[in-house]
Design a protein around this motif. Structure first.
Motif, PDB file in Angstrom:
ATOM      1  N   ARG A 190       0.834  -1.206   0.000  1.00 22.20           N
ATOM      2  CA  ARG A 190       0.000   0.000   0.000  1.00 22.20           C
ATOM      3  C   ARG A 190       0.867   1.254   0.000  1.00 22.20           C
ATOM      4  O   ARG A 190       0.516   2.252  -0.626  1.00 22.20           O
ATOM      5  CB  ARG A 190      -0.936  -0.014   1.201  1.00 22.20           C
ATOM      6  N   ALA A 191       1.987   1.221   0.696  1.00 20.95           N
ATOM      7  CA  ALA A 191       2.895   2.361   0.707  1.00 20.95           C
ATOM      8  C   ALA A 191       3.485   2.582  -0.683  1.00 20.95           C
ATOM      9  O   ALA A 191       3.598   3.722  -1.139  1.00 20.95           O
ATOM     10  CB  ALA A 191       4.004   2.145   1.730  1.00 20.95           C
ATOM     11  N   CYS A 192       3.829   1.494  -1.372  1.00 22.57           N
ATOM     12  CA  CYS A 192       4.366   1.605  -2.729  1.00 22.57           C
ATOM     13  C   CYS A 192       3.321   2.163  -3.685  1.00 22.57           C
ATOM     14  O   CYS A 192       3.631   2.982  -4.544  1.00 22.57           O
ATOM     15  CB  CYS A 192       4.878   0.254  -3.219  1.00 22.57           C
ATOM     16  N   ASN A 193       2.078   1.730  -3.514  1.00 28.13           N
ATOM     17  CA  ASN A 193       0.998   2.261  -4.337  1.00 28.13           C
ATOM     18  C   ASN A 193       0.824   3.759  -4.098  1.00 28.13           C
ATOM     19  O   ASN A 193       0.622   4.530  -5.037  1.00 28.13           O
ATOM     20  CB  ASN A 193      -0.319   1.535  -4.055  1.00 28.13           C
ATOM     21  N   MET A 194       0.901   4.176  -2.846  1.00 27.67           N
ATOM     22  CA  MET A 194       0.767   5.589  -2.510  1.00 27.67           C
ATOM     23  C   MET A 194       1.940   6.396  -3.074  1.00 27.67           C
ATOM     24  O   MET A 194       1.763   7.517  -3.545  1.00 27.67           O
ATOM     25  CB  MET A 194       0.677   5.767  -0.995  1.00 27.67           C
ATOM     26  N   LEU A 195       3.136   5.809  -3.061  1.00 24.77           N
ATOM     27  CA  LEU A 195       4.294   6.483  -3.655  1.00 24.77           C
ATOM     28  C   LEU A 195       4.094   6.682  -5.157  1.00 24.77           C
ATOM     29  O   LEU A 195       4.425   7.730  -5.701  1.00 24.77           O
ATOM     30  CB  LEU A 195       5.569   5.663  -3.419  1.00 24.77           C
ATOM     31  N   GLY A 196       3.569   5.661  -5.818  1.00 24.00           N
ATOM     32  CA  GLY A 196       3.296   5.772  -7.242  1.00 24.00           C
ATOM     33  C   GLY A 196       2.284   6.864  -7.534  1.00 24.00           C
ATOM     34  O   GLY A 196       2.446   7.650  -8.472  1.00 24.00           O
ATOM     35  N   LEU A 197       1.235   6.944  -6.725  1.00 19.73           N
ATOM     36  CA  LEU A 197       0.225   7.980  -6.878  1.00 19.73           C
ATOM     37  C   LEU A 197       0.842   9.365  -6.657  1.00 19.73           C
ATOM     38  O   LEU A 197       0.573  10.312  -7.410  1.00 19.73           O
ATOM     39  CB  LEU A 197      -0.912   7.741  -5.883  1.00 19.73           C
ATOM     40  N   CYS A 198       1.683   9.467  -5.658  1.00 24.82           N
ATOM     41  CA  CYS A 198       2.369  10.720  -5.351  1.00 24.82           C
ATOM     42  C   CYS A 198       3.236  11.162  -6.536  1.00 24.82           C
ATOM     43  O   CYS A 198       3.242  12.334  -6.916  1.00 24.82           O
ATOM     44  CB  CYS A 198       3.210  10.528  -4.094  1.00 24.82           C
ATOM     45  N   ALA A 199       3.939  10.222  -7.136  1.00 21.75           N
ATOM     46  CA  ALA A 199       4.789  10.528  -8.289  1.00 21.75           C
ATOM     47  C   ALA A 199       3.945  10.997  -9.474  1.00 21.75           C
ATOM     48  O   ALA A 199       4.286  11.978 -10.143  1.00 21.75           O
ATOM     49  CB  ALA A 199       5.624   9.310  -8.668  1.00 21.75           C
ATOM     50  N   ARG A 200       2.836  10.301  -9.725  1.00 18.88           N
ATOM     51  CA  ARG A 200       1.965  10.684 -10.840  1.00 18.88           C
ATOM     52  C   ARG A 200       1.320  12.048 -10.613  1.00 18.88           C
ATOM     53  O   ARG A 200       1.020  12.760 -11.567  1.00 18.88           O
ATOM     54  CB  ARG A 200       0.902   9.619 -11.081  1.00 18.88           C
ATOM     55  N   ALA A 201       1.114  12.402  -9.361  1.00 22.98           N
ATOM     56  CA  ALA A 201       0.518  13.695  -9.023  1.00 22.98           C
ATOM     57  C   ALA A 201       1.535  14.834  -9.090  1.00 22.98           C
ATOM     58  O   ALA A 201       1.177  15.997  -8.901  1.00 22.98           O
ATOM     59  CB  ALA A 201      -0.103  13.632  -7.632  1.00 22.98           C
TER      60      ALA A 201
END
Length: 100
Positions: free
Chosen positions: A3-14
């Motif tokens: 879940r942390a990795c998914n959130m990091l990916g979302l953060c990068a895309r944002a």
């Protein structure tokens, strides 16, 4: 950790994440970095430089598993990243500490 990795990916895309040692150091100096992440596979020099800069600026540094950081942000091989958005940083911090 997933879940942390998914959130990091979302953060990068944002667009709320910078990656690479120089970009992270620039964000720290500008006061924009809210959380710094470093891959455990990073060189000792990189870890020391970022650790010293984080301590000086009062920013938390979290070490992630080998290859986890680059894969999470969609840029394999990246060894350092800084989250520049406070809510994203807090959520990622929560998810990473829950994973332990």
């Amino acid at each position: 950790m997933n879940r942390a990795c998914n959130m990091l990916g979302l953060c990068a895309r944002a667009g709320r994440l910078v990656s690479g040692q120089q970009a992270v150091e620039t964000a720290l100096k500008a006061g924009k970095a809210k959380l710094v992440l470093v891959d455990e596979g990073a060189s000792d020099g990189t870890k020391k430089a970022l650790g010293d800069a984080c301590r000086y600026r009062g920013v938390e540094l979290i070490q992630m598993g080998e290859q986890a950081l680059g894969n999470a942000i969609g840029r394999p091989g990246r060894m350092a990243a800084a989250v520049t958005d406070a809510p994203f940083a807090e959520r990622i911090r929560q998810l990473l500490t829950q994973a332990d």
